[in-house]
Design an enzyme around this catalytic site. Structure first.
Site, PDB file in Angstrom:
ATOM      1  CE  LYS A 156      -4.614   1.767  -0.788  1.00 28.38           C
ATOM      2  NZ  LYS A 156      -3.970   0.449  -0.586  1.00 28.38           N
ATOM      3  CE  LYS A 163      -1.775   4.299   2.577  1.00 28.99           C
ATOM      4  NZ  LYS A 163      -1.953   3.080   3.419  1.00 28.99           N
ATOM      5  CB  SER A 212      -0.961   0.007   1.194  1.00 28.49           C
ATOM      6  OG  SER A 212      -2.074  -0.811   0.920  1.00 28.49           O
ATOM      7  CB  SER A 229      -4.951   1.807   3.470  1.00 23.22           C
ATOM      8  OG  SER A 229      -3.952   1.339   2.590  1.00 23.22           O
TER       9      SER A 229
END
Length: 387
Positions: A65, A231, A62, A128
């Site tokens: 992202k 993140k 992720s 997320s």
């Protein structure tokens, strides 16, 4: 070549965005990090303070992202979309209707839902949400495939040499990879972007359609660490990834940990990097843009002298123990300066030294233009040079 100006660098900490030094050459002992790869970067200068396998290509999960958000932010900057645009969610962004999303993180959107670009972006960053990524990709680029093309365009533009994307969300896909160093560079670009967009990364919770979810970056809750982004990511093949940035005063760092052993473990490794970096280094302003650091004679010129310095603010990350040892000098790259000279014309190099070791160098420029002098002055200068 002429050498000029030897002076001591003062240990005053400032904040800006220029980086021309790549790594730290000093003998400092970093913490031991239990992960596959990691990087600690000074966000102001872009210098890598410590690293392990920084260029190793790994599954970003992720962390992908971050690029999704970066592309959306660039589209807003370019006025192609706005934060307040309302997006209608399509069926391909419906978690329950897309088997790829089974068991993954979602914002829990439904087909036909209408919400703003800003709220979808918050869903990407805080929840997320893989579904939010698809909804934004469809809106910005018309399809996921087109949006992935935009992501890889910015990979090239940012100079990310060990990164390639195949998805907008980061779920496992053949041919998708990134590195700790590339992720640090991308994070720095995000931090240098729109402040209100970066502020989303510090939000701890998001409620949508009666569902409240917490940001998976647990370091946001550590009040002593001053983390305000960025993140986390996890898949079976990626392990546990995290990127955390903190700022103490005006000293901002970016820690990237990839292939950690657990959710708490990745946080602990990032914490060790940030604490060590904040305790060991300062970001020092060496030179101010356009500020005189010396004057040089200009033959055949009007005026006969020109002030020299740097065209940009210049910063360097230094261990606090070394600041008092750092000096700088400049070198003119020609025997004599002669008119005409353009403003900001490079005429030499500034060399930053720690004892006898050069640790950084920057262009030396003429701070103003020098036009050719009149005939009498040029003749007088010619005779002086010749005789």
């Amino acid at each position: 070549m002429k050498r000029r100006l030897l002076f001591t660098v003062t240990a005053t900490v400032f904040w800006a965005s220029l980086a021309q030094a790549d790594a730290i050459p000093f003998p400092v002992t970093p913490p031991a990090i239990d992960a596959a790869s990691w990087v600690l970067m000074d966000a102001t200068t872009g210098q890598v303070l410590t690293a392990g396998n920084p260029d190793e290509r790994r599954n970003p999960a992720s962390l992908t992202k971050l690029m999704t958000g970066y592309v959306v932010d660039r589209a807003i900057d370019q006025k192609k979309i706005s934060r307040d645009d309302m997006v209608t969610v399509g069926k391909d962004a419906w978690g329950a209707g897309n088997p790829v999303f089974k068991g993954s993180s979602l914002m829990f959107l439904k087909p036909g839902d209408k919400l703003s670009v800003r709220d979808l972006s918050r869903g990407v960053i805080i929840d997320s949400g893989n579904d939010a990524c698809v909804a934004l990709a469809d809106y910005v680029a018309g399809s996921e495939a087109s949006f992935v093309g935009m992501m890889n365009h910015y990979v090239e533009k940012l100079g990310l040499q060990n990164t390639h994307f195949e998805t907008v969300h980061g779920l496992d896909a053949p041919g998708q990879f990134s590195s700790a160093l590339d992720m640090a560079k991308l994070s720095r670009a995000i931090i240098d972007g729109e402040p209100d967009f970066y502020a989303m990364y510090s939000e701890k919770t998001l409620s949508w359609n009666g569902i409240t979810q917490n940001n998976r970056n647990g370091l946001l809750w550590d009040n002593n660490l001053h983390v305000d982004g960025l993140k986390t990511g996890h898949t079976e093949t990626a392990g546990f990834n995290i990127i955390a940035s903190n700022v103490v005063g005006k000293h901002r760092l970016i820690a990237v940990v990839m292939g950690g052993k657990s959710s708490k473990g990745r946080e602990e490794q990032a914490r060790k990097l940030l604490v060590w970096g904040q305790n060991t280094f300062d970001t020092v302003q060496l030179f101010h843009a356009g500020k005189k650091i010396g004057s040089e004679n200009v033959w055949y010129g009007n005026p006969h002298q020109v002030d020299v310095g740097t065209a940009d603010d210049v910063y360097l990350s230094l261990p606090r123990s070394e600041v008092q040892n750092v000096k700088a000098k400049y070198v003119i790259d020609r025997k004599d300066l002669e008119a005409p000279l353009k403003a900001n014309e490079v005429i030499g190099e500034i060399q930053v030294m720690d004892k006898d070791q050069q640790i950084a160098h920057y262009p030396l420029v003429a701070l103003s233009a020098v036009e050719p002098a009149g005939v009498i002055t040029r003749l007088t200068d010619y005779l002086k040079q010749k005789f």
